[in-house]
Design a protein around this motif. Structure first.
Motif, PDB file in Angstrom:
ATOM      1  N   ALA A   1       0.821  -1.214   0.000  1.00  0.00           N
ATOM      2  CA  ALA A   1       0.000   0.000   0.000  1.00  0.00           C
ATOM      3  C   ALA A   1       0.853   1.262   0.000  1.00  0.00           C
ATOM      4  CB  ALA A   1      -0.926  -0.008   1.213  1.00  0.00           C
ATOM      5  N   ASP A   2       2.010   1.185   0.685  1.00  0.00           N
ATOM      6  CA  ASP A   2       2.892   2.358   0.789  1.00  0.00           C
ATOM      7  C   ASP A   2       4.343   1.876   0.821  1.00  0.00           C
ATOM      8  OD1 ASP A   2       4.286   4.650   1.343  1.00  0.00           O
ATOM      9  OD2 ASP A   2       3.459   4.951   3.351  1.00  0.00           O
ATOM     10  N   PRO A   3       5.019   1.843  -0.348  1.00  0.00           N
ATOM     11  CA  PRO A   3       6.400   1.331  -0.413  1.00  0.00           C
ATOM     12  C   PRO A   3       7.387   2.062   0.484  1.00  0.00           C
ATOM     13  CG  PRO A   3       5.454   1.515  -2.613  1.00  0.00           C
ATOM     14  CD  PRO A   3       4.492   2.187  -1.678  1.00  0.00           C
ATOM     15  N   GLY A   4       7.053   3.260   0.902  1.00  0.00           N
ATOM     16  CA  GLY A   4       7.961   4.018   1.754  1.00  0.00           C
ATOM     17  C   GLY A   4       7.657   3.903   3.236  1.00  0.00           C
ATOM     18  N   SER A   5       6.740   3.034   3.618  1.00  0.00           N
ATOM     19  CA  SER A   5       6.293   2.947   5.007  1.00  0.00           C
ATOM     20  C   SER A   5       7.385   2.418   5.935  1.00  0.00           C
ATOM     21  CB  SER A   5       5.062   2.043   5.098  1.00  0.00           C
ATOM     22  OG  SER A   5       4.733   1.772   6.449  1.00  0.00           O
ATOM     23  N   MET A   6       7.810   3.231   6.890  1.00  0.00           N
ATOM     24  CA  MET A   6       8.789   2.793   7.880  1.00  0.00           C
ATOM     25  C   MET A   6       8.153   1.817   8.872  1.00  0.00           C
ATOM     26  SD  MET A   6      11.543   4.096   6.891  1.00  0.00           S
ATOM     27  CE  MET A   6      12.546   3.643   8.290  1.00  0.00           C
ATOM     28  N   GLU A   7       6.852   2.018   9.155  1.00  0.00           N
ATOM     29  CA  GLU A   7       6.149   1.101  10.054  1.00  0.00           C
ATOM     30  C   GLU A   7       6.125  -0.308   9.462  1.00  0.00           C
ATOM     31  OE1 GLU A   7       3.986  -0.617  13.114  1.00  0.00           O
ATOM     32  OE2 GLU A   7       5.096   1.290  13.056  1.00  0.00           O
ATOM     33  N   ALA A   8       5.910  -0.414   8.146  1.00  0.00           N
ATOM     34  CA  ALA A   8       5.907  -1.719   7.488  1.00  0.00           C
ATOM     35  C   ALA A   8       7.268  -2.396   7.625  1.00  0.00           C
ATOM     36  CB  ALA A   8       5.547  -1.549   6.015  1.00  0.00           C
TER      37      ALA A   8
END
Length: 313
Positions: free
Chosen positions: A170-177
Protein backbone atom coordinates in the motif's frame (compact mmCIF):
# COMPACT_ATOMS: atom_id res chain seq x y z
CA UNK A 1 1.00 -36.77 7.15
CA UNK A 2 0.38 -33.25 8.50
CA UNK A 3 0.79 -30.07 6.44
CA UNK A 4 4.07 -29.36 8.19
CA UNK A 5 5.42 -32.88 7.73
CA UNK A 6 4.61 -32.68 4.02
CA UNK A 7 6.60 -29.47 3.64
CA UNK A 8 9.53 -30.87 5.64
CA UNK A 9 9.55 -34.03 3.53
CA UNK A 10 9.50 -32.02 0.31
CA UNK A 11 12.45 -29.87 1.38
CA UNK A 12 14.37 -32.93 2.57
CA UNK A 13 14.14 -34.56 -0.86
CA UNK A 14 16.59 -32.10 -2.38
CA UNK A 15 19.28 -32.46 0.29
CA UNK A 16 22.23 -34.85 0.62
CA UNK A 17 21.90 -37.29 3.52
CA UNK A 18 22.95 -36.27 7.01
CA UNK A 19 26.08 -38.42 6.84
CA UNK A 20 27.38 -36.05 4.14
CA UNK A 21 27.64 -33.15 6.55
CA UNK A 22 29.58 -30.70 4.37
CA UNK A 23 27.58 -31.28 1.17
CA UNK A 24 24.34 -31.03 3.13
CA UNK A 25 25.45 -27.77 4.72
CA UNK A 26 26.25 -26.30 1.30
CA UNK A 27 22.77 -27.26 0.12
CA UNK A 28 21.08 -25.75 3.20
CA UNK A 29 23.10 -22.55 2.83
CA UNK A 30 22.06 -22.44 -0.83
CA UNK A 31 18.36 -22.65 0.03
CA UNK A 32 18.59 -19.81 2.56
CA UNK A 33 20.49 -17.58 0.12
CA UNK A 34 18.04 -18.28 -2.71
CA UNK A 35 15.06 -17.39 -0.51
CA UNK A 36 16.63 -14.11 0.55
CA UNK A 37 17.46 -13.24 -3.06
CA UNK A 38 13.86 -13.97 -4.03
CA UNK A 39 12.31 -11.86 -1.23
CA UNK A 40 15.02 -9.56 0.23
CA UNK A 41 12.38 -7.12 1.48
CA UNK A 42 10.76 -9.89 3.59
CA UNK A 43 13.13 -12.78 4.30
CA UNK A 44 15.72 -11.06 6.50
CA UNK A 45 16.16 -14.17 8.67
CA UNK A 46 16.98 -16.29 5.61
CA UNK A 47 19.70 -13.89 4.49
CA UNK A 48 21.36 -13.86 7.89
CA UNK A 49 20.91 -17.64 8.17
CA UNK A 50 22.78 -18.11 4.88
CA UNK A 51 25.87 -16.37 6.30
CA UNK A 52 25.56 -18.22 9.62
CA UNK A 53 25.18 -21.58 7.88
CA UNK A 54 28.22 -20.85 5.73
CA UNK A 55 30.25 -20.22 8.88
CA UNK A 56 28.98 -23.46 10.40
CA UNK A 57 30.13 -25.18 7.22
CA UNK A 58 33.76 -24.42 8.03
CA UNK A 59 33.42 -26.28 11.33
CA UNK A 60 31.65 -29.13 9.55
CA UNK A 61 34.58 -29.50 7.16
CA UNK A 62 36.72 -30.25 10.19
CA UNK A 63 34.00 -32.51 11.62
CA UNK A 64 33.95 -34.54 8.40
CA UNK A 65 37.73 -34.76 8.29
CA UNK A 66 37.72 -36.34 11.74
CA UNK A 67 36.37 -39.43 10.00
CA UNK A 68 39.40 -39.56 7.72
CA UNK A 69 42.30 -41.88 8.66
CA UNK A 70 45.47 -40.18 9.76
CA UNK A 71 48.20 -40.56 7.13
CA UNK A 72 51.17 -39.75 9.32
CA UNK A 73 52.39 -40.84 12.72
CA UNK A 74 50.28 -38.88 15.16
CA UNK A 75 52.02 -36.07 16.94
CA UNK A 76 52.44 -36.28 20.67
CA UNK A 77 49.29 -34.84 22.14
CA UNK A 78 51.08 -32.54 24.50
CA UNK A 79 53.10 -31.09 21.64
CA UNK A 80 50.23 -30.12 19.35
CA UNK A 81 49.71 -26.39 19.17
CA UNK A 82 49.28 -23.41 16.89
CA UNK A 83 52.82 -23.78 15.56
CA UNK A 84 51.94 -27.27 14.38
CA UNK A 85 48.94 -25.86 12.53
CA UNK A 86 51.08 -23.43 10.55
CA UNK A 87 53.60 -26.18 9.92
CA UNK A 88 50.86 -28.38 8.51
CA UNK A 89 49.59 -25.54 6.33
CA UNK A 90 53.08 -25.12 4.86
CA UNK A 91 53.48 -28.80 3.99
CA UNK A 92 50.84 -30.80 2.14
CA UNK A 93 47.06 -31.11 2.18
CA UNK A 94 47.46 -34.62 3.60
CA UNK A 95 49.57 -33.23 6.44
CA UNK A 96 46.90 -30.63 7.13
CA UNK A 97 44.18 -33.27 7.18
CA UNK A 98 46.21 -35.47 9.51
CA UNK A 99 47.03 -32.63 11.86
CA UNK A 100 43.48 -31.30 12.03
CA UNK A 101 42.22 -34.80 12.79
CA UNK A 102 44.52 -35.11 15.81
CA UNK A 103 44.25 -31.48 16.94
CA UNK A 104 40.45 -31.43 16.85
CA UNK A 105 40.05 -34.83 18.46
CA UNK A 106 42.22 -33.68 21.36
CA UNK A 107 40.66 -30.28 21.89
CA UNK A 108 37.02 -30.58 20.92
CA UNK A 109 35.16 -33.76 21.60
CA UNK A 110 33.60 -35.45 18.63
CA UNK A 111 30.17 -35.13 20.22
CA UNK A 112 30.60 -31.34 20.39
CA UNK A 113 31.14 -31.20 16.64
CA UNK A 114 28.03 -33.31 16.28
CA UNK A 115 26.05 -30.64 18.15
CA UNK A 116 27.07 -28.12 15.48
CA UNK A 117 25.95 -30.49 12.73
CA UNK A 118 22.66 -31.27 14.45
CA UNK A 119 22.03 -27.57 15.07
CA UNK A 120 22.47 -26.78 11.39
CA UNK A 121 20.06 -29.55 10.44
CA UNK A 122 17.62 -28.76 13.25
CA UNK A 123 17.24 -25.09 12.36
CA UNK A 124 16.59 -25.98 8.72
CA UNK A 125 14.03 -28.62 9.67
CA UNK A 126 12.33 -26.33 12.17
CA UNK A 127 12.02 -23.09 10.18
CA UNK A 128 12.71 -23.72 6.49
CA UNK A 129 9.35 -25.39 5.85
CA UNK A 130 7.52 -22.23 6.89
CA UNK A 131 9.41 -20.13 4.33
CA UNK A 132 8.49 -22.59 1.59
CA UNK A 133 4.88 -22.64 2.77
CA UNK A 134 4.71 -18.84 2.83
CA UNK A 135 6.10 -18.59 -0.69
CA UNK A 136 3.56 -21.15 -1.90
CA UNK A 137 0.40 -20.17 -0.06
CA UNK A 138 1.04 -17.12 2.09
CA UNK A 139 0.27 -16.77 5.77
CA UNK A 140 -2.67 -19.20 5.59
CA UNK A 141 -0.31 -22.01 4.60
CA UNK A 142 2.03 -21.21 7.49
CA UNK A 143 -0.86 -21.13 9.95
CA UNK A 144 -2.02 -24.54 8.72
CA UNK A 145 1.38 -26.05 9.49
CA UNK A 146 2.16 -24.40 12.82
CA UNK A 147 1.50 -26.20 16.09
CA UNK A 148 0.72 -24.80 19.51
CA UNK A 149 4.43 -24.53 20.38
CA UNK A 150 5.02 -22.32 17.31
CA UNK A 151 2.41 -19.68 18.04
CA UNK A 152 4.25 -17.00 19.97
CA UNK A 153 7.46 -16.83 17.93
CA UNK A 154 7.24 -18.73 14.64
CA UNK A 155 3.66 -17.92 13.67
CA UNK A 156 3.84 -14.53 15.34
CA UNK A 157 6.93 -13.76 13.29
CA UNK A 158 5.34 -14.66 9.97
CA UNK A 159 2.19 -12.74 10.84
CA UNK A 160 4.25 -9.61 11.42
CA UNK A 161 6.14 -10.21 8.18
CA UNK A 162 2.88 -10.59 6.31
CA UNK A 163 1.42 -7.47 7.88
CA UNK A 164 4.53 -5.60 6.78
CA UNK A 165 4.26 -7.02 3.26
CA UNK A 166 0.70 -5.80 2.91
CA UNK A 167 1.58 -2.39 4.32
CA UNK A 168 4.51 -2.07 1.89
CA UNK A 169 2.22 -2.93 -1.01
CA UNK A 170 0.00 0.00 0.00
CA UNK A 171 2.89 2.36 0.79
CA UNK A 172 6.40 1.33 -0.41
CA UNK A 173 7.96 4.02 1.75
CA UNK A 174 6.29 2.95 5.01
CA UNK A 175 8.79 2.79 7.88
CA UNK A 176 6.15 1.10 10.05
CA UNK A 177 5.91 -1.72 7.49
CA UNK A 178 9.67 -2.22 7.51
CA UNK A 179 9.68 -2.19 11.30
CA UNK A 180 7.06 -4.95 11.39
CA UNK A 181 9.04 -7.05 8.94
CA UNK A 182 12.19 -6.58 11.02
CA UNK A 183 10.44 -7.52 14.24
CA UNK A 184 8.87 -10.57 12.60
CA UNK A 185 12.25 -11.83 11.46
CA UNK A 186 13.69 -11.26 14.92
CA UNK A 187 10.92 -13.46 16.33
CA UNK A 188 12.01 -16.21 13.92
CA UNK A 189 15.57 -15.78 15.17
CA UNK A 190 14.36 -15.95 18.76
CA UNK A 191 12.45 -19.15 17.98
CA UNK A 192 15.58 -20.68 16.46
CA UNK A 193 17.70 -19.77 19.46
CA UNK A 194 15.26 -20.91 22.16
CA UNK A 195 13.60 -23.96 20.67
CA UNK A 196 16.28 -25.47 18.45
CA UNK A 197 19.75 -24.42 19.54
CA UNK A 198 19.51 -24.07 23.30
CA UNK A 199 18.62 -27.72 24.07
CA UNK A 200 21.57 -28.80 21.92
CA UNK A 201 24.01 -26.31 23.44
CA UNK A 202 23.19 -27.63 26.90
CA UNK A 203 24.82 -30.94 25.90
CA UNK A 204 28.18 -29.40 24.92
CA UNK A 205 31.13 -30.40 27.11
CA UNK A 206 32.87 -27.78 29.31
CA UNK A 207 35.92 -27.70 27.02
CA UNK A 208 33.69 -27.61 23.98
CA UNK A 209 31.82 -24.57 25.30
CA UNK A 210 35.05 -22.58 25.32
CA UNK A 211 36.14 -23.70 21.85
CA UNK A 212 32.70 -23.17 20.33
CA UNK A 213 32.56 -19.69 21.91
CA UNK A 214 35.90 -18.69 20.42
CA UNK A 215 34.84 -20.10 17.06
CA UNK A 216 31.57 -18.16 16.95
CA UNK A 217 32.07 -15.36 14.49
CA UNK A 218 29.84 -14.02 11.75
CA UNK A 219 31.33 -12.13 8.83
CA UNK A 220 28.97 -9.97 6.78
CA UNK A 221 31.78 -7.84 5.32
CA UNK A 222 31.69 -9.63 1.94
CA UNK A 223 35.40 -8.93 1.57
CA UNK A 224 35.00 -5.17 1.29
CA UNK A 225 37.15 -2.59 3.06
CA UNK A 226 34.13 -0.59 4.20
CA UNK A 227 32.62 -3.78 5.59
CA UNK A 228 35.22 -4.32 8.30
CA UNK A 229 32.75 -3.28 10.98
CA UNK A 230 30.28 -5.87 9.70
CA UNK A 231 31.85 -8.70 11.65
CA UNK A 232 30.61 -10.09 14.93
CA UNK A 233 32.87 -12.17 17.19
CA UNK A 234 31.41 -13.61 20.38
CA UNK A 235 34.76 -13.68 22.19
CA UNK A 236 35.45 -10.10 21.14
CA UNK A 237 32.04 -9.05 22.45
CA UNK A 238 32.08 -11.05 25.68
CA UNK A 239 35.77 -10.54 26.45
CA UNK A 240 38.60 -12.93 25.67
CA UNK A 241 39.49 -13.60 29.31
CA UNK A 242 35.86 -14.12 30.30
CA UNK A 243 35.36 -16.50 27.37
CA UNK A 244 38.56 -18.43 28.06
CA UNK A 245 37.61 -18.81 31.72
CA UNK A 246 34.11 -19.99 30.80
CA UNK A 247 32.50 -17.04 32.59
CA UNK A 248 30.59 -16.15 29.43
CA UNK A 249 29.68 -18.66 26.75
CA UNK A 250 27.89 -18.82 23.44
CA UNK A 251 26.10 -21.87 24.83
CA UNK A 252 24.37 -19.76 27.51
CA UNK A 253 21.18 -18.29 26.10
CA UNK A 254 21.38 -14.89 27.80
CA UNK A 255 25.02 -14.43 26.76
CA UNK A 256 24.29 -15.48 23.19
CA UNK A 257 21.20 -13.30 22.84
CA UNK A 258 23.01 -10.24 24.22
CA UNK A 259 25.67 -10.77 21.52
CA UNK A 260 23.01 -11.21 18.83
CA UNK A 261 21.08 -8.08 19.84
CA UNK A 262 24.06 -5.81 20.41
CA UNK A 263 26.51 -6.96 17.75
CA UNK A 264 25.16 -9.51 15.25
CA UNK A 265 21.92 -7.76 14.26
CA UNK A 266 23.55 -4.32 13.82
CA UNK A 267 26.33 -5.88 11.71
CA UNK A 268 23.83 -7.73 9.53
CA UNK A 269 21.58 -4.69 9.10
CA UNK A 270 24.57 -2.54 8.11
CA UNK A 271 25.56 -5.12 5.51
CA UNK A 272 22.02 -5.58 4.25
CA UNK A 273 21.66 -1.83 3.86
CA UNK A 274 24.13 -2.02 0.98
CA UNK A 275 22.17 -4.73 -0.85
CA UNK A 276 21.38 -3.85 -4.45
CA UNK A 277 21.96 -5.27 -7.90
CA UNK A 278 25.69 -5.86 -8.40
CA UNK A 279 26.60 -5.17 -4.75
CA UNK A 280 29.19 -7.22 -2.87
CA UNK A 281 26.54 -8.77 -0.63
CA UNK A 282 24.44 -9.78 -3.63
CA UNK A 283 27.49 -11.44 -5.22
CA UNK A 284 28.18 -13.32 -2.00
CA UNK A 285 24.61 -14.56 -1.75
CA UNK A 286 24.53 -15.54 -5.43
CA UNK A 287 27.66 -17.60 -4.82
CA UNK A 288 26.06 -19.29 -1.83
CA UNK A 289 22.87 -19.96 -3.79
CA UNK A 290 25.01 -21.61 -6.50
CA UNK A 291 26.72 -23.75 -3.80
CA UNK A 292 30.11 -22.23 -4.50
CA UNK A 293 32.55 -23.08 -1.72
CA UNK A 294 35.05 -20.54 -0.43
CA UNK A 295 38.76 -21.26 -1.12
CA UNK A 296 39.55 -22.47 2.43
CA UNK A 297 36.61 -24.87 2.45
CA UNK A 298 37.46 -26.13 -1.05
CA UNK A 299 41.11 -26.76 -0.12
CA UNK A 300 40.22 -28.49 3.11
CA UNK A 301 37.52 -30.63 1.52
CA UNK A 302 39.97 -31.69 -1.19
CA UNK A 303 42.58 -32.55 1.44
CA UNK A 304 40.09 -34.64 3.40
CA UNK A 305 38.90 -36.50 0.31
CA UNK A 306 42.49 -37.19 -0.79
CA UNK A 307 43.39 -38.42 2.67
CA UNK A 308 40.40 -40.79 2.72
CA UNK A 309 41.28 -42.17 -0.71
CA UNK A 310 44.86 -42.86 0.32
CA UNK A 311 43.62 -44.55 3.46
CA UNK A 312 41.10 -46.69 1.62
CA UNK A 313 38.17 -44.93 3.38
Amino acid sequence: MTEREAWVAMLEEGLPGEVRAVARNLAITSVYAAWYLEKPELFKWAGMAAFASRQVGLALVLFEMMHAPSMEVQRKREGAGIGDLFGALLRTPVSLASFLHTFAADRLLFSDFDVIRRGNNGIYRDIAWAHAAYLHGGIDEVEAGCGREDGELMLGGFRLIDEGRRALAADPGSMEARFRIRQGNILLLRHEQQHTLQPLFETVSPAGRIVVSFGSELDFSCGTEEGRSRKASFAGFAGFLETAAGLRSITVEKDRWAWIEQEVLPAWEAAEGSFCSGSAIERQLLGMAAQEGDPLRTLTMAAGAFSRRLGGG
